[in-house]
Design an enzyme around this catalytic site. Structure first.
Site: not given
Ligand SMILES: NC(=O)c1ccc[n+]([C@@H]2O[C@H](COP(=O)([O-])OP(=O)(O)OC[C@H]3O[C@@H](n4cnc5c(N)ncnc54)[C@H](O)[C@@H]3O)[C@@H](O)[C@H]2O)c1
Length: 251
Positions: A156, A160
């Site tokens: 991961y 990133k």
């Molecule tokens: N939640 C956290 O703590 C956190 C922290 C840092 C970064 N992030 C990043 O933020 C972003 C969103 O995180 P989240 O927690 O809301 O995740 P989540 O799992 O709740 O949502 C992820 C979204 O990505 C979509 N997705 C996944 N694979 C896909 C594909 N192949 N094609 C199109 N859409 C796709 C899913 O349908 C969903 O809408 C991610 O990139 C994650 O790495 C999250």
């Protein structure tokens, strides 16, 4: 120049907008005045509801970011319908933890195909139109995992950190064309993707112990940073990685 955070008249594409941070981003950009194309993976009707509110609107747009051809077709069709895309937020992403000694090629590909390769080819598809239009704001949803090591997160973290590298290079390539490319690097944000971990009291406390401001992030924290970077007012900022981490990475 329009006022800070004003996105009136802008067309924005947010990937992964069916839930979590992406859903919050779509709402925030629409509330700031943009027409938002909310990227969903499957049938639009099932994953996201269209919203018409005042001058702003949210329209589902279906493509899987792992499918390069489908991505390009969806982006080209959206530009044909809406005239342009001014703002792209690469939010679609997967989080997985692995023991690095046990990572398989399939584990590696699963994360890279969405988090890095997917983000690149969405950016390429949209970037072609932005460069031609001589305007664009691109924001990658990176992570604090791009800046520090995290246990069981080698793959991961690599995806990133790769986004940060992409953003820096595309920032250089496209600066002459009025297109900025930046990253937002959140700490743990409470979403459907992280609730299972963050609802465990011991884990939650271990996260809080690393965040000097003393709280877990909310999608709105990320949306505030993205709305600014998506606006015309951020035009002198490009290639930057903005932590939204309550101080995790300054320790
Ligand atoms: N939640 C956290 O703590 C956190 C922290 C840092 C970064 N992030 C990043 O933020 C972003 C969103 O995180 P989240 O927690 O809301 O995740 P989540 O799992 O709740 O949502 C992820 C979204 O990505 C979509 N997705 C996944 N694979 C896909 C594909 N192949 N094609 C199109 N859409 C796709 C899913 O349908 C969903 O809408 C991610 O990139 C994650 O790495 C999250």
């Amino acid at each position: 120049m329009s006022s800070i955070g004003d996105l009136s008249g802008r067309i924005a594409l947010v990937t992964g907008a069916s839930r979590g941070i992406g859903q919050s981003l779509a709402t925030a950009l629409a509330d700031a005045g943009a027409t938002v194309l909310a990227g969903v993976r499957g049938e639009p009707g099932r994953e996201a509801q269209a919203r018409e509110a005042g001058p702003a609107a949210i329209h589902p747009i279906a493509f899987d970011v792992r499918d390069v051809d489908a991505t390009r077709r969806a982006v080209d069709a959206a530009v044909a319908e809406h005239g342009r895309i001014d703002i792209l937020v690469n939010n679609a992403g997967l989080g997985r933890e692995h023991d690095p000694l046990e990572v398989t090629e399939a584990d590696w590909d699963e994360l890279h195909d969405v988090n890095l390769k997917g983000a690149f080819f969405v950016t390429q598809a949209v970037g072609r139109h932005m460069v031609a239009a001589r305007y664009g704001r691109i924001v990658m949803i990176s992570s604090q995992a791009s800046l520090v090591g995290l246990p069981r997160s080698a793959v991961y973290c690599a995806t990133k950190a790769g986004l940060n590298g992409l953003a820096r290079t595309l920032a250089l390539e496209w600066a002459p064309f009025g297109v900025t490319v930046n990253c937002v690097a959140p700490t743990w944000i409470y979403t459907p993707g992280t609730a299972g971990r963050l609802d465990l009291p011991d884990f939650r406390q271990s996260v809080l112990d690393r965040i000097p401001v003393g709280r877990i992030g909310q999608p709105a924290d990320v949306a505030a940073a993205v709305t600014f970077l998506a606006s015309e007012a951020s035009g002198l900022i490009t290639g930057a990685v903005l932590p939204v981490d309550g101080g995790w990475t300054v320790q």
